[in-house]
Design an enzyme around this catalytic site. Structure first.
Site, mmCIF file in Angstrom:
data_model
loop_
_atom_site.group_PDB
_atom_site.id
_atom_site.type_symbol
_atom_site.label_atom_id
_atom_site.label_comp_id
_atom_site.label_asym_id
_atom_site.label_seq_id
_atom_site.Cartn_x
_atom_site.Cartn_y
_atom_site.Cartn_z
ATOM 1 N N ASN A 211 14.798 95.710 46.800
ATOM 2 C CA ASN A 211 15.338 94.792 48.009
ATOM 3 C C ASN A 211 16.571 95.626 48.448
ATOM 4 O OD1 ASN A 211 17.896 94.436 46.156
ATOM 5 N ND2 ASN A 211 16.501 93.722 44.581
ATOM 6 N N ASP A 280 12.910 90.183 40.529
ATOM 7 C CA ASP A 280 12.521 89.254 39.605
ATOM 8 C C ASP A 280 10.743 89.580 39.329
ATOM 9 O OD1 ASP A 280 14.160 87.233 39.659
ATOM 10 O OD2 ASP A 280 13.929 86.856 41.729
ATOM 11 N N LYS A 290 0.061 109.063 41.884
ATOM 12 C CA LYS A 290 -0.028 108.612 43.315
ATOM 13 C C LYS A 290 -1.441 107.842 43.396
ATOM 14 C CE LYS A 290 1.068 108.753 47.835
ATOM 15 N NZ LYS A 290 0.719 109.361 49.147
ATOM 16 N N PHE A 325 25.754 85.709 40.003
ATOM 17 C CA PHE A 325 25.799 85.705 41.514
ATOM 18 C C PHE A 325 24.691 84.879 41.760
ATOM 19 C CE2 PHE A 325 28.986 88.087 43.776
ATOM 20 C CZ PHE A 325 29.723 88.549 42.811
ATOM 21 N N LYS A 339 22.492 76.791 38.588
ATOM 22 C CA LYS A 339 22.195 78.211 37.846
ATOM 23 C C LYS A 339 23.189 78.291 36.902
ATOM 24 C CE LYS A 339 19.589 80.351 41.411
ATOM 25 N NZ LYS A 339 19.696 81.316 42.539
ATOM 26 N N LYS A 343 22.187 78.728 33.138
ATOM 27 C CA LYS A 343 22.092 80.187 32.338
ATOM 28 C C LYS A 343 23.445 80.145 31.578
ATOM 29 C CE LYS A 343 19.472 82.174 36.190
ATOM 30 N NZ LYS A 343 19.342 83.264 36.830
HETATM 31 N N1 CTP Z 1 19.242 87.846 37.559
HETATM 32 C C1 CTP Z 1 18.891 88.283 36.370
HETATM 33 N N2 CTP Z 1 17.609 88.922 35.903
HETATM 34 C C2 CTP Z 1 16.720 88.624 36.722
HETATM 35 C C3 CTP Z 1 16.951 87.957 37.761
HETATM 36 C C4 CTP Z 1 18.222 87.591 38.254
HETATM 37 O O1 CTP Z 1 19.978 88.671 35.540
HETATM 38 N N3 CTP Z 1 15.363 89.016 36.507
HETATM 39 C C5 CTP Z 1 20.751 87.484 37.910
HETATM 40 C C6 CTP Z 1 21.279 88.212 39.142
HETATM 41 O O2 CTP Z 1 22.206 89.315 38.680
HETATM 42 C C7 CTP Z 1 22.389 87.077 39.353
HETATM 43 C C8 CTP Z 1 21.616 85.697 39.244
HETATM 44 O O3 CTP Z 1 20.593 86.064 38.166
HETATM 45 O O4 CTP Z 1 23.662 87.155 38.933
HETATM 46 C C9 CTP Z 1 21.006 84.994 40.124
HETATM 47 O O5 CTP Z 1 19.823 85.484 41.044
HETATM 48 P P1 CTP Z 1 18.974 84.929 41.891
HETATM 49 O O6 CTP Z 1 17.818 85.675 42.311
HETATM 50 O O7 CTP Z 1 19.777 84.250 43.114
HETATM 51 O O8 CTP Z 1 18.482 83.499 41.067
HETATM 52 P P2 CTP Z 1 17.436 83.159 40.246
HETATM 53 O O9 CTP Z 1 17.912 82.626 38.818
HETATM 54 O O10 CTP Z 1 16.439 84.223 40.385
HETATM 55 O O11 CTP Z 1 16.872 82.029 40.808
HETATM 56 P P3 CTP Z 1 16.123 81.496 42.106
HETATM 57 O O12 CTP Z 1 15.070 82.715 42.515
HETATM 58 O O13 CTP Z 1 15.225 80.512 41.944
HETATM 59 O O14 CTP Z 1 16.915 81.298 43.472
#
Ligand code: CTP
Length: 414
Positions: A211, A280, A290, A325, A339, A343
């Site tokens: 990302n 995610d 490859k 975050f 969140k 969490k």
């Molecule tokens: N985070 C994490 N591990 C993951 C995904 C996210 O620890 N696999 C943490 C990020 O470091 C951040 C927080 O979760 O502090 C929020 O990430 P975000 O992607 O905004 O939230 P999600 O919980 O994934 O929710 P959504 O996709 O529903 O917005």
């Protein structure tokens, strides 16, 4: 807290070493950071760089003579030390180090240090054999015992055409240690773990999913926590940024590697801040070789990564502060609150990734802070300043955190 250097009285003591010319640049930078810089030169320093150079760059008169008659009411050697917020001695020669360790007051610099109670940051710079001599090492140990911050010299080719340690460190490093002694020591004795940057989820040795995270926000948080005196572990995905001074950086690539590193470091941490943009999902299969494009299916099969923040919330020890975050483009408050609760967080910084002065790859940020007791919209400002404000809130949470991790209303300003 904005610019920690603004308005601070910093005495820069320059000794006789070829490296003195580098400190001219440091003085210039401190002046740009709006510090009031008073340069004190030893007699030998004047053989390498003229006082005029330092006077022009600092915008202030340079001091070197203990008995100069300036018609002032107070004497330089007492006034300079007494009014200083910090002393930086660079380059520090073996001779001055020995004199300071012995408590001598043989010249204006030594006398200024003796008359001061301000924190001292000292950068030894000399031939590596002189540096390694047991006398110099014993003197440095003694200065450490006095509470001085001694920065290890860098290694490399030196002016005497010898290879070894003895060079001045980089200014960025020195600046951060100076900022640390100037900042309130609110996190001394605390361990802070910060995760930063993106993760990379490999498809094969050449391709990955990732990302746009630059890591800037997490690195600024690590720097801000270090400045307040914390021991900082920075678990970082791949970024173009160099490791902040004084911070232990643990480089990782994938979300799984980040999970292992963060959960291990968090076990005895007082504060955990998850600023990383963790992927995610990962490709369901990773090929060791490859993959030919003809063999890549049009639809990529994905597997879900573990949610590190959620696991941290589940394992959170009593009194530990957990900060998350959230990258959002709508429903900032509702998503932050959801969140935070889901969490088990103490604080969440909701990033508006839709704005132009906020979010990925830019230097500024605009966040909404949500805690269990309220919310606060921070102004759009630099990531450095945003980080300082988040660390302010973390300090307040630590002060008010009850054993159960519940934050009383008075403890947190958000
Ligand atoms: N985070 C994490 N591990 C993951 C995904 C996210 O620890 N696999 C943490 C990020 O470091 C951040 C927080 O979760 O502090 C929020 O990430 P975000 O992607 O905004 O939230 P999600 O919980 O994934 O929710 P959504 O996709 O529903 O917005």
């Amino acid at each position: 807290m904005g610019n920690i250097f603004a308005g601070k009285n910093i005495v820069v003591g320059v000794c006789g070493s070829i490296a003195a010319f580098k400190v001219a640049g440091w003085v210039s930078d401190l002046a740009k950071l709006e510090a009031q810089v008073s340069v004190v030169m030893t007699a030998a320093a004047g053989r390498f760089v003229t006082p005029l150079t330092f006077a022009a760059l600092s915008g202030n008169e340079v001091h070197s003579d203990m008995f100069a008659d300036r018609g002032q009411e107070r004497m330089d050697h007492i006034g300079l030390g007494r009014d200083a917020d910090a002393l930086l001695i660079a380059p520090a020669s073996a001779n001055t180090i020995a004199a300071l360790a012995a408590g001598l007051a043989g010249d204006l610099l030594q006398t200024t240090v003796l008359a001061s109670r301000a924190p001292v940051v000292l950068c030894p710079a000399m031939n590596s054999r002189m540096y390694r001599h047991p006398a110099t090492q014993a003197n440095l140990d003694r200065l450490r015992h006095f509470g001085y911050t001694i920065l290890d010299p860098d290694s490399g080719m030196m002016a005497c055409r010898e290879e070894g340690e003895g060079r001045l460190p980089e200014w960025e490093m020195v600046r951060e240690y100076l900022a640390r002694v100037l900042s309130p020591p609110q996190l001394v004795g605390r361990k802070v773990v910060v995760s930063a940057g993106p993760t990379r989820e490999p498809l094969d040795p050449a391709r990955f999913l990732s990302n746009r995270s630059s890591g800037k926000m997490g690195y600024a948080l690590a720097r801000a926590a270090f400045r307040r005196g914390a021991e900082v572990v920075l678990v970082s995905g791949p970024t173009a940024l160099s490791a902040p001074a004084g911070v232990r950086r643990v480089p990782v690539q994938t979300a799984e590697e980040m999970a292992v590193a963060v959960l291990a470091a968090a076990a005895d941490a007082d504060v955990v801040i998850k600023a990383a943009a963790v992927a995610d999902f990962r490709p369901a299969e990773t090929s060791r070789e490859k993959v030919k494009k003809e063999r890549i299916a049009a639809t990529l099969q994905l597997a879900r990564n573990r949610d590190i923040l959620r696991e941290l919330g589940e394992r959170k020890a009593a009194g530990q502060i957990l900060v998350g975050f959230a990258a959002e483009s709508a429903d900032f408050l509702a998503e932050g609150q959801r969140k935070l609760a889901a969490k088990n967080l103490d604080l969440i910084a909701v990033n508006d990734i839709g704005g132009t002065g906020s979010g990925f790859e830019v230097d500024s940020n605009q966040v909404l802070l949500v805690s269990r007791t309220g919310q606060e919209s921070l102004p759009q400002t630099s990531k450095e300043h945003t980080a300082e404000m988040i660390i302010d809130r973390v300090v307040a949470l630590l002060a008010g955190a009850s054993p159960g991790g519940v934050v009383p209303g008075s403890g947190c300003q958000v």
